[in-house]
Write a protein that holds these residues in place. Sequence first.
Motif, short mmCIF file in Angstrom:
data_model
loop_
_atom_site.label_atom_id
_atom_site.label_comp_id
_atom_site.label_asym_id
_atom_site.label_seq_id
_atom_site.Cartn_x
_atom_site.Cartn_y
_atom_site.Cartn_z
N GLU A 60 0.83 -1.21 0.00
CA GLU A 60 0.00 0.00 0.00
C GLU A 60 0.87 1.26 0.00
OE1 GLU A 60 -3.80 0.75 0.40
OE2 GLU A 60 -3.19 -0.71 -1.11
N GLY A 61 1.97 1.22 0.73
CA GLY A 61 2.89 2.36 0.71
C GLY A 61 3.47 2.58 -0.67
N CYS A 62 3.87 1.49 -1.33
CA CYS A 62 4.40 1.59 -2.69
C CYS A 62 3.34 2.14 -3.65
CB CYS A 62 4.86 0.23 -3.18
SG CYS A 62 6.31 -0.42 -2.31
N HIS A 75 2.10 -9.77 -7.21
CA HIS A 75 1.65 -9.83 -8.59
C HIS A 75 0.36 -9.05 -8.80
CE1 HIS A 75 -0.19 -11.46 -12.29
NE2 HIS A 75 1.07 -11.51 -12.70
N SER A 76 -0.55 -9.17 -7.85
CA SER A 76 -1.83 -8.45 -8.01
C SER A 76 -1.62 -6.94 -7.99
CB SER A 76 -2.82 -8.87 -6.90
OG SER A 76 -2.41 -8.40 -5.63
N TYR A 77 -0.72 -6.46 -7.12
CA TYR A 77 -0.46 -5.02 -7.07
C TYR A 77 0.32 -4.55 -8.30
CZ TYR A 77 -2.37 -3.63 -2.57
OH TYR A 77 -3.25 -3.31 -1.55
N ALA A 78 1.21 -5.41 -8.80
CA ALA A 78 1.93 -5.06 -10.04
C ALA A 78 0.95 -4.91 -11.20
CB ALA A 78 2.97 -6.13 -10.34
N HIS A 79 -0.03 -5.81 -11.25
CA HIS A 79 -1.01 -5.77 -12.34
C HIS A 79 -1.98 -4.60 -12.18
CE1 HIS A 79 -3.99 -6.91 -15.26
NE2 HIS A 79 -4.89 -7.09 -14.33
N LEU A 80 -2.51 -4.41 -10.99
CA LEU A 80 -3.54 -3.40 -10.79
C LEU A 80 -2.99 -1.97 -10.81
CD1 LEU A 80 -5.59 -5.11 -7.94
CD2 LEU A 80 -6.36 -4.73 -10.30
N TYR A 81 -1.80 -1.78 -10.23
CA TYR A 81 -1.31 -0.42 -10.02
C TYR A 81 0.02 -0.13 -10.72
CZ TYR A 81 -4.76 -1.20 -6.37
OH TYR A 81 -5.91 -1.54 -5.70
N GLY A 82 0.52 -1.10 -11.48
CA GLY A 82 1.75 -0.86 -12.23
C GLY A 82 3.00 -0.77 -11.38
N ILE A 83 2.96 -1.31 -10.16
CA ILE A 83 4.14 -1.28 -9.28
C ILE A 83 5.10 -2.38 -9.74
CG2 ILE A 83 4.98 -1.51 -6.92
CD1 ILE A 83 2.06 -0.85 -6.02
N PRO A 88 4.90 -18.50 -14.51
CA PRO A 88 4.96 -18.13 -13.08
C PRO A 88 6.06 -17.13 -12.74
CG PRO A 88 4.69 -20.51 -13.33
CD PRO A 88 4.94 -19.96 -14.70
N ALA A 89 7.14 -17.14 -13.49
CA ALA A 89 8.28 -16.28 -13.14
C ALA A 89 8.23 -14.91 -13.76
CB ALA A 89 9.59 -16.96 -13.55
N THR A 90 7.46 -14.76 -14.86
CA THR A 90 7.51 -13.50 -15.60
C THR A 90 6.17 -12.81 -15.75
OG1 THR A 90 7.19 -14.63 -17.73
CG2 THR A 90 9.46 -14.38 -16.96
N SER A 91 5.10 -13.45 -15.40
CA SER A 91 3.75 -12.92 -15.50
C SER A 91 3.33 -12.74 -16.95
CB SER A 91 3.62 -11.60 -14.73
OG SER A 91 2.37 -11.00 -14.97
N GLY A 92 3.67 -11.60 -17.55
CA GLY A 92 3.17 -11.26 -18.87
C GLY A 92 2.19 -10.11 -18.78
N VAL A 93 1.36 -10.11 -17.75
CA VAL A 93 0.34 -9.07 -17.61
C VAL A 93 0.75 -7.98 -16.62
CG1 VAL A 93 -1.52 -10.67 -18.20
CG2 VAL A 93 -0.88 -10.34 -15.80
N ALA A 94 1.95 -8.11 -16.03
CA ALA A 94 2.35 -7.16 -14.99
C ALA A 94 3.87 -6.99 -14.98
CB ALA A 94 1.88 -7.66 -13.62
N PRO A 95 4.36 -5.85 -14.50
CA PRO A 95 5.82 -5.66 -14.34
C PRO A 95 6.32 -6.42 -13.12
CG PRO A 95 4.66 -3.71 -13.56
CD PRO A 95 3.61 -4.63 -14.13
N TYR A 96 6.61 -7.68 -13.30
CA TYR A 96 6.78 -8.61 -12.18
C TYR A 96 7.78 -9.68 -12.57
CZ TYR A 96 5.26 -12.44 -9.02
OH TYR A 96 5.20 -13.46 -8.11
N ARG A 97 8.69 -10.01 -11.65
CA ARG A 97 9.66 -11.08 -11.87
C ARG A 97 9.91 -11.86 -10.59
NH1 ARG A 97 12.50 -12.48 -16.56
NH2 ARG A 97 12.77 -14.25 -15.16
N LEU A 98 10.25 -13.13 -10.75
CA LEU A 98 10.74 -13.97 -9.66
C LEU A 98 12.11 -14.50 -10.04
CD1 LEU A 98 7.65 -16.19 -8.72
CD2 LEU A 98 8.67 -14.39 -7.31
N TYR A 99 13.04 -14.49 -9.07
CA TYR A 99 14.37 -15.06 -9.29
C TYR A 99 14.76 -15.94 -8.11
CZ TYR A 99 15.17 -11.56 -12.98
OH TYR A 99 15.08 -10.79 -14.11
#
Length: 336
Positions: free
Chosen positions: A112-114, A164-172, A249-260
């Motif tokens: 939420e802060g982000c 992931h949900s916040y990356a998708h919804l809010y572009g974080i 699972p590692a890259t999403s596609g729909v959001a600016p999101y990564r797992l390493y």
Amino acid sequence: MKVLVTGTAGFIGSHVAQVLLARGDTVVGFDSLNDYYDVSLKQARLARFMDHPNYVHVQADLADRAAVEAVFATHKPQRVVNLAAQAGVRYAAENPHVYVASNVTGFLHILEGCRHFGVEHLVYASTSSVYGANRAMPFSEHSPAEHPLTLYAATKKANEQMAHSYAHLYGIACTGLRFFTVYGPWGRPDMALFLFTKAILDGKPIRVFNHGHHKRSFTYVDDIVEGVVRTLDRVPGKDPDWSGERPDPATSGVAPYRLYNIGNEQPVELLRYIEVLEDCLGRKAVMEMLPLQPGDVPDTEADVSDLIANVGYRPVVPVEEGVANFVRWYRGYYGV
């Protein structure tokens, strides 16, 4: 940059704060200094950089929504490294509510802060424990990890899904890092290397689960920190090659999101790990052989091909070097 680092009195967080300060960043540190283990050790970690001119410390709990909101509103960090969590796989059996308060509710407050203060990139700690019942080796971020075997792992898997949900919804932009069995100087007293070292020096037996035959991707703390800092500097975007089918699972596609994954590619059997420690201490361990504990997995092995390809980094420190460094620190810190 101005970076909010949570868990700066912790094992990994204190190392990350030092590296960021050394390269010229401003660090806003956040830690509750709870008494899960020796608070004086946490204070000693902080003392290494508390007086640095670019360091600001906030003592508060992630579960305190108002305190987290105040940190974002006051300091307006550009990027965030969330390492604060209730750690320890086995402690959850005694205090499950603490895990959810810190690792789930606290992480929501970070998200939420982000969201409300325009953070450019959130890097957060996950764990190899999320692989749980998955037995396909080496563990890959591209494989499903839907069956955690402990509450600690379940909270970390929840973090990945919340991010992931916040990356998708809010572009974080969010990057999750699955750490593999971290060890080294300034480590936690509840971790195996710490417990083994103390017991051997005290002439007491060590408890060796699974009769010492399980393997782990033991990863030296400096390797972990290098991975954290490098991924912090690499802000993910959406996957341009996503075809509209099931997201990876590692890259999403729909959001600016990564797992390493961040782990040593060469797993080491626990008995070998103990042997290295014995050599460094110059003493033999008295071993109490026990079966595998509930929630433990027999082996872990990290696939870090994505980390190498996208971040340009792989953990390299062998256990012989890392354990020797830990023993040298332990003897100096405790005067033994």
